[in-house]
Design a protein around this motif. Sequence first.
Motif, short mmCIF file in Angstrom:
data_model
loop_
_atom_site.label_atom_id
_atom_site.label_comp_id
_atom_site.label_asym_id
_atom_site.label_seq_id
_atom_site.Cartn_x
_atom_site.Cartn_y
_atom_site.Cartn_z
N GLU A 1 12.01 -24.69 16.29
CA GLU A 1 12.93 -25.54 15.55
C GLU A 1 14.13 -25.96 16.38
O GLU A 1 14.66 -27.06 16.21
CB GLU A 1 13.37 -24.84 14.27
CG GLU A 1 12.23 -24.69 13.26
CD GLU A 1 12.64 -23.96 12.00
OE1 GLU A 1 13.72 -23.32 12.02
OE2 GLU A 1 11.89 -24.04 11.00
N ARG B 1 9.35 -19.28 15.44
CA ARG B 1 9.77 -20.44 14.64
C ARG B 1 11.16 -20.91 15.05
O ARG B 1 11.41 -22.12 15.14
CB ARG B 1 9.73 -20.10 13.16
CG ARG B 1 10.31 -21.22 12.29
CD ARG B 1 9.96 -21.07 10.83
NE ARG B 1 8.60 -21.54 10.57
CZ ARG B 1 8.07 -21.60 9.34
NH1 ARG B 1 8.78 -21.18 8.29
NH2 ARG B 1 6.86 -22.06 9.17
N THR C 1 -1.88 -23.86 20.10
CA THR C 1 -2.65 -23.32 18.98
C THR C 1 -3.27 -22.01 19.40
O THR C 1 -3.87 -21.92 20.47
CB THR C 1 -3.76 -24.29 18.53
OG1 THR C 1 -3.20 -25.57 18.25
CG2 THR C 1 -4.46 -23.77 17.29
N ARG D 1 3.70 -23.21 12.30
CA ARG D 1 3.05 -22.98 11.01
C ARG D 1 1.77 -22.18 11.22
O ARG D 1 1.29 -22.03 12.35
CB ARG D 1 2.73 -24.30 10.32
CG ARG D 1 1.70 -25.15 11.05
CD ARG D 1 1.46 -26.47 10.33
NE ARG D 1 0.36 -27.22 10.92
CZ ARG D 1 0.45 -28.02 11.96
NH1 ARG D 1 1.64 -28.16 12.56
NH2 ARG D 1 -0.59 -28.66 12.42
N VAL D 2 1.21 -21.69 10.13
CA VAL D 2 -0.04 -20.94 10.19
C VAL D 2 -0.98 -21.45 9.11
O VAL D 2 -0.55 -21.82 8.01
CB VAL D 2 0.21 -19.42 10.01
CG1 VAL D 2 0.83 -19.12 8.65
CG2 VAL D 2 -1.09 -18.64 10.21
N GLY D 3 -2.25 -21.50 9.44
CA GLY D 3 -3.28 -21.90 8.49
C GLY D 3 -4.51 -21.05 8.72
O GLY D 3 -4.45 -19.98 9.33
N PHE E 1 -2.49 -20.30 14.30
CA PHE E 1 -1.07 -20.60 14.44
C PHE E 1 -0.91 -21.84 15.31
O PHE E 1 -1.53 -21.94 16.38
CB PHE E 1 -0.34 -19.43 15.08
CG PHE E 1 -0.11 -18.27 14.15
CD1 PHE E 1 1.10 -18.12 13.48
CD2 PHE E 1 -1.10 -17.33 13.94
CE1 PHE E 1 1.31 -17.07 12.61
CE2 PHE E 1 -0.90 -16.26 13.08
CZ PHE E 1 0.31 -16.13 12.41
N THR E 2 -0.06 -22.76 14.87
CA THR E 2 0.17 -24.00 15.62
C THR E 2 1.67 -24.21 15.81
O THR E 2 2.43 -24.17 14.84
CB THR E 2 -0.42 -25.21 14.88
OG1 THR E 2 -1.82 -24.99 14.68
CG2 THR E 2 -0.23 -26.48 15.69
N PHE F 1 7.08 -15.56 8.60
CA PHE F 1 8.06 -16.04 9.58
C PHE F 1 9.47 -15.54 9.26
O PHE F 1 10.42 -15.90 9.95
CB PHE F 1 8.06 -17.58 9.61
CG PHE F 1 6.81 -18.15 10.22
CD1 PHE F 1 6.64 -18.18 11.60
CD2 PHE F 1 5.81 -18.67 9.41
CE1 PHE F 1 5.49 -18.72 12.16
CE2 PHE F 1 4.65 -19.21 9.96
CZ PHE F 1 4.49 -19.23 11.35
N ARG G 1 2.06 -17.20 3.92
CA ARG G 1 2.10 -17.98 5.16
C ARG G 1 3.50 -18.45 5.56
O ARG G 1 3.72 -18.80 6.71
CB ARG G 1 1.14 -19.17 5.07
CG ARG G 1 -0.31 -18.71 5.08
CD ARG G 1 -1.29 -19.85 4.96
NE ARG G 1 -2.66 -19.33 4.93
CZ ARG G 1 -3.74 -20.05 4.71
NH1 ARG G 1 -3.61 -21.37 4.52
NH2 ARG G 1 -4.93 -19.49 4.68
N GLU G 2 4.42 -18.46 4.64
CA GLU G 2 5.82 -18.71 4.99
C GLU G 2 6.58 -17.40 5.15
O GLU G 2 7.45 -17.28 5.99
CB GLU G 2 6.49 -19.59 3.92
CG GLU G 2 6.12 -21.05 4.02
CD GLU G 2 6.54 -21.67 5.35
OE1 GLU G 2 7.70 -21.47 5.75
OE2 GLU G 2 5.72 -22.35 5.98
N THR H 1 7.98 -27.51 15.26
CA THR H 1 7.55 -26.77 14.07
C THR H 1 6.63 -25.63 14.47
O THR H 1 6.01 -25.64 15.54
CB THR H 1 6.77 -27.70 13.11
OG1 THR H 1 5.62 -28.24 13.79
CG2 THR H 1 7.65 -28.83 12.61
#
Length: 234
Positions: free
Chosen positions: A186, A182, A142, A193-195, A204-205, A159, A155-156, A191
């Motif tokens: 994968e 990413r 993270t 992702r970002v939040g 970012f995780t 990437f 957020r998508e 995975t």
Amino acid sequence: QLGRELDSTRGLIDALRAQDHEHANRMHTLLGLLELEMYDDAVEFVGEVVGDHRATAEEVAGKIQDPLLAALLVGKATVAAERGVALRLSERTGLPDRLVDPQGLVTVVGNLVDNALDAVAGTAHARVEVELRAEGRAATLTVRDTGPGIPVEQRELIFTEGWSTKQRPAHRERGIGLSLVRRLAERQGGTARVGEAAGGGAEFTVVLPEALTGPEPALTAQGDVRIGPEEESR
């Protein structure tokens, strides 16, 4: 595979270049003190520099036992300090020396830290936090920052290959390397992702379910470790 190794090498070279620049500045300072015959100050300065560097390296190595990844983070701390950013390891960080693909993780960590540094550069009280945790064979990375964050609708999109070359928002640099992050995740069944980070900014995780060679007892967290000095934003 060659492209991934090259990207890992670039990250390490950038970190070493920053360390070399910092070393040159310190040598110039030392030379000035000697020319001014301020010998006691010169001795004190050398002691502080050596002590700070040793403490930083030992603290990082205590939590990140993979030597390649530890070296990258020590170097990135120098990069962050030059840019007026405080870079630290989370108190929950603990990663053993059992990585299946250390160069791949170096690529992931290097790209996410670089993008976080770009996001917070020039902001007040700029901070970036890195957290690496192991659980069984899984590893979770993270990276949190205090930058402007990523809008939900993008957020998508961030990437997507080449996205940052077509957009110029405040966080434009984030597109660099994120598609690679990413893809690497994968390919290992993981995975990326970002939040939103607590208090604002981006989080970012990356989860890699098969990142380690086998289960071992979890490392004991020892509190936050600052790997870059807190500096006021320039």
